[in-house]
Motif scaffolding. Sequence first.
Motif, PDB file in Angstrom:
ATOM      1  N   THR A 110      37.818  38.656  38.852  1.00 44.18           N
ATOM      2  CA  THR A 110      39.259  38.511  39.066  1.00 44.18           C
ATOM      3  C   THR A 110      40.042  38.530  37.759  1.00 44.18           C
ATOM      4  O   THR A 110      41.273  38.455  37.778  1.00 44.18           O
ATOM      5  CB  THR A 110      39.560  37.204  39.806  1.00 44.18           C
ATOM      6  OG1 THR A 110      39.200  36.084  38.987  1.00 44.18           O
ATOM      7  CG2 THR A 110      38.773  37.123  41.109  1.00 44.18           C
ATOM      8  N   GLN A 111      39.351  38.637  36.632  1.00 47.81           N
ATOM      9  CA  GLN A 111      40.028  38.606  35.340  1.00 47.81           C
ATOM     10  C   GLN A 111      40.826  39.889  35.114  1.00 47.81           C
ATOM     11  O   GLN A 111      40.379  40.989  35.426  1.00 47.81           O
ATOM     12  CB  GLN A 111      39.000  38.433  34.224  1.00 47.81           C
ATOM     13  CG  GLN A 111      39.586  38.092  32.866  1.00 47.81           C
ATOM     14  CD  GLN A 111      38.495  37.756  31.858  1.00 47.81           C
ATOM     15  OE1 GLN A 111      37.354  38.195  31.984  1.00 47.81           O
ATOM     16  NE2 GLN A 111      38.842  36.975  30.855  1.00 47.81           N
ATOM     17  N   THR A 112      42.011  39.738  34.582  1.00 50.33           N
ATOM     18  CA  THR A 112      42.876  40.888  34.318  1.00 50.33           C
ATOM     19  C   THR A 112      42.271  41.754  33.207  1.00 50.33           C
ATOM     20  O   THR A 112      41.825  41.243  32.188  1.00 50.33           O
ATOM     21  CB  THR A 112      44.275  40.421  33.896  1.00 50.33           C
ATOM     22  OG1 THR A 112      44.835  39.612  34.935  1.00 50.33           O
ATOM     23  CG2 THR A 112      45.186  41.616  33.645  1.00 50.33           C
ATOM     24  N   SER A 138      42.612  44.017  30.213  1.00 51.24           N
ATOM     25  CA  SER A 138      43.634  44.224  29.196  1.00 51.24           C
ATOM     26  C   SER A 138      42.995  44.358  27.828  1.00 51.24           C
ATOM     27  O   SER A 138      42.040  43.649  27.503  1.00 51.24           O
ATOM     28  CB  SER A 138      44.616  43.039  29.200  1.00 51.24           C
ATOM     29  OG  SER A 138      45.440  43.050  28.071  1.00 51.24           O
ATOM     30  N   THR A 179      39.213  42.515  27.479  1.00 47.30           N
ATOM     31  CA  THR A 179      38.447  42.557  28.725  1.00 47.30           C
ATOM     32  C   THR A 179      38.159  43.990  29.165  1.00 47.30           C
ATOM     33  O   THR A 179      37.702  44.219  30.289  1.00 47.30           O
ATOM     34  CB  THR A 179      39.203  41.818  29.841  1.00 47.30           C
ATOM     35  OG1 THR A 179      40.545  42.329  29.927  1.00 47.30           O
ATOM     36  CG2 THR A 179      39.250  40.322  29.563  1.00 47.30           C
ATOM     37  N   ASP A 180      38.455  44.957  28.308  1.00 46.11           N
ATOM     38  CA  ASP A 180      38.156  46.356  28.606  1.00 46.11           C
ATOM     39  C   ASP A 180      37.103  46.886  27.641  1.00 46.11           C
ATOM     40  O   ASP A 180      37.222  47.997  27.117  1.00 46.11           O
ATOM     41  CB  ASP A 180      39.422  47.213  28.534  1.00 46.11           C
ATOM     42  CG  ASP A 180      40.089  47.174  27.164  1.00 46.11           C
ATOM     43  OD1 ASP A 180      39.728  46.288  26.357  1.00 46.11           O
ATOM     44  OD2 ASP A 180      40.952  48.025  26.892  1.00 46.11           O
ATOM     45  N   ASN A 187      45.477  41.876  45.344  1.00 48.33           N
ATOM     46  CA  ASN A 187      45.736  42.011  43.914  1.00 48.33           C
ATOM     47  C   ASN A 187      44.704  41.292  43.065  1.00 48.33           C
ATOM     48  O   ASN A 187      44.367  41.728  41.964  1.00 48.33           O
ATOM     49  CB  ASN A 187      47.136  41.489  43.585  1.00 48.33           C
ATOM     50  CG  ASN A 187      48.229  42.422  44.064  1.00 48.33           C
ATOM     51  OD1 ASN A 187      48.054  43.632  44.080  1.00 48.33           O
ATOM     52  ND2 ASN A 187      49.349  41.863  44.492  1.00 48.33           N
ATOM     53  N   THR A 188      44.174  40.186  43.582  1.00 49.67           N
ATOM     54  CA  THR A 188      43.219  39.397  42.811  1.00 49.67           C
ATOM     55  C   THR A 188      41.809  39.970  42.877  1.00 49.67           C
ATOM     56  O   THR A 188      41.094  40.002  41.874  1.00 49.67           O
ATOM     57  CB  THR A 188      43.203  37.940  43.307  1.00 49.67           C
ATOM     58  OG1 THR A 188      44.511  37.392  43.204  1.00 49.67           O
ATOM     59  CG2 THR A 188      42.234  37.088  42.492  1.00 49.67           C
ATOM     60  N   SER A 208      42.298  45.281  43.938  1.00 45.86           N
ATOM     61  CA  SER A 208      43.096  46.353  43.323  1.00 45.86           C
ATOM     62  C   SER A 208      42.484  46.900  42.041  1.00 45.86           C
ATOM     63  O   SER A 208      42.645  48.092  41.741  1.00 45.86           O
ATOM     64  CB  SER A 208      44.512  45.853  43.049  1.00 45.86           C
ATOM     65  OG  SER A 208      44.512  44.779  42.126  1.00 45.86           O
ATOM     66  N   GLN A 209      41.802  46.056  41.254  1.00 42.11           N
ATOM     67  CA  GLN A 209      41.265  46.524  39.975  1.00 42.11           C
ATOM     68  C   GLN A 209      39.952  47.283  40.117  1.00 42.11           C
ATOM     69  O   GLN A 209      39.516  47.948  39.176  1.00 42.11           O
ATOM     70  CB  GLN A 209      41.065  45.345  39.015  1.00 42.11           C
ATOM     71  CG  GLN A 209      42.348  44.710  38.552  1.00 42.11           C
ATOM     72  CD  GLN A 209      42.115  43.745  37.405  1.00 42.11           C
ATOM     73  OE1 GLN A 209      42.645  43.926  36.322  1.00 42.11           O
ATOM     74  NE2 GLN A 209      41.324  42.722  37.630  1.00 42.11           N
TER      75      GLN A 209
END
Length: 533
Positions: A293-295, A297, A302-303, A331-332, A335-336
């Motif tokens: 669930t981590q964004t 960025s 985190t990428d 979204n949590t 979506s990613q």
Amino acid sequence: MSLFGSLYVGASGLQTSQNALNTTAHNMANVDTTGYTRQQILLGTRSYNILSVNASSVAYQQTGLGVFYSQTRQVRDEFLDKTYRKESGRSAFYETNTQVIEEVEDLFGEFQGVEFSEALENLWTAIEELSKDPCKLTNQNLFVTRSKEFIQRAQLVYNGLSEQQDNLNTQVKTNVNTINDYGQQLVDINKQILKIETGGTENANDLRDKRNQILDELAKLGNISYSEDLYGVVTVKFEGIDFVRSDSVNKIELYQDNTTGFYTPYWSQLANYKTVNGEKVLDLDAARVYDPTQTISSDLNTDIGSTRALLLARGEKRATYHDMEDEEYYNTNISQSLLMNIQAEFDQLINKITTVINNVLKEAAESEPDTDYLKDENGKPYQMFEMIADDDNVGFTIGNIVINEDLVAEPALLSLRLQNGEEDTDTTQKLLDVLSEESYTLNPNLKTKTNLIKYYSSLISQVSNTGEANKEIAAAQAGAVNETFNSREQVLGVSSDEEMEFMIKFQNAYNASSRYINVIDEMMEHILNTLGR
């Protein structure tokens, strides 16, 4: 200084020059060796002999004892090493994403021309033909046939997406095993370096090259940080958690979900257990290596790493349209993830089409309450699509849809002729209207509405746009990696021209020492032959 002492000075020059030539030859021999670091000779002066001490003198009267070989050191830039490793990890992340998207594009087959889009178009055409003559058996049969084909093609696409998840899952396992193997190799190399360098007389440069090469490769798999202590031992953190210590490695474990078979990497030293229905179950919340669930960025770093990209693209489950119903959950958790997002959006398309077609047929049957119009022998309205498991909590998901076999066996049951003998053109028009009505969005975050016929094209465009964006980022990141690599190579790489200059310099130094010894030898011979008579 005595002449015999001068011989030792010349001998030190010979010995040091020979060692320098050996090091230069070693560099030349490894000019094309991957991971090799250029080695450099450090020379020092031996201690001076003090001949006399005079308080009135500006300096002591001393004689030198020659030169000595101090050490052979590696020429590296720690800042460039860390920058290169971080940027190569980020490049691996976007490169992996790009590869997954290309596989999705191949799966949808938009470049082959005959895939799911054709099945959707055929279904629309069949309904159009039905609207022209609702009572014609050929049109009814075509409608049922195209509906069955539509479901079969949809299931093939969804199964293909699931197979991609399984392939990524296998790669996750491979990556984790590789990470653990690298960790063990680093521990073994640490021990060897410590053993060799403990005496302080020798540097284990080739082992350090091997260790640096492993760190380069490990950085592509995940976000690492590391440090070297004064004994030459490297400790490594992987995704912020202690991974390699001085003499041990905290290996990453894999938890496999019983339903999906998906692997979840976790730290065994952080894992807890909880009791569920009387059974002891692993609690992964605090032990996960990666938080799904981590964004993502660049600011949060985190990428970085292909392993995170694989896990993110694969997702945590087989997604369905249910995952789109709660915007916050979507979204949590969805979506990613590339594949879960596509699965959810694609399943939503199939759910909407099957549901609206069934609803139109149901409404038509219920509009004639006291007749058997579009009803079975029990008075139940005919439905084009049925659930495999009659469970509203599952609903019309791709894996839970089957065509009505009664209609397949006898398409004439869909005869759209009202009790008064008229053709039911209102129902066929409703079928066209519900499919062409622009009231649907791909996901909760999009505001642009589309109809169910154009929905799939919008989905393909979204995948294509995502792919192009990732390709651009991957290309830019590859450029940054190459630039950093070239800067690093200027420091640690071997230049044959430069090494040839060093070789000439050390060869001349060797020759000079040799001539110096010859001169001392001739002087001694002259003294002995002349004065010794």
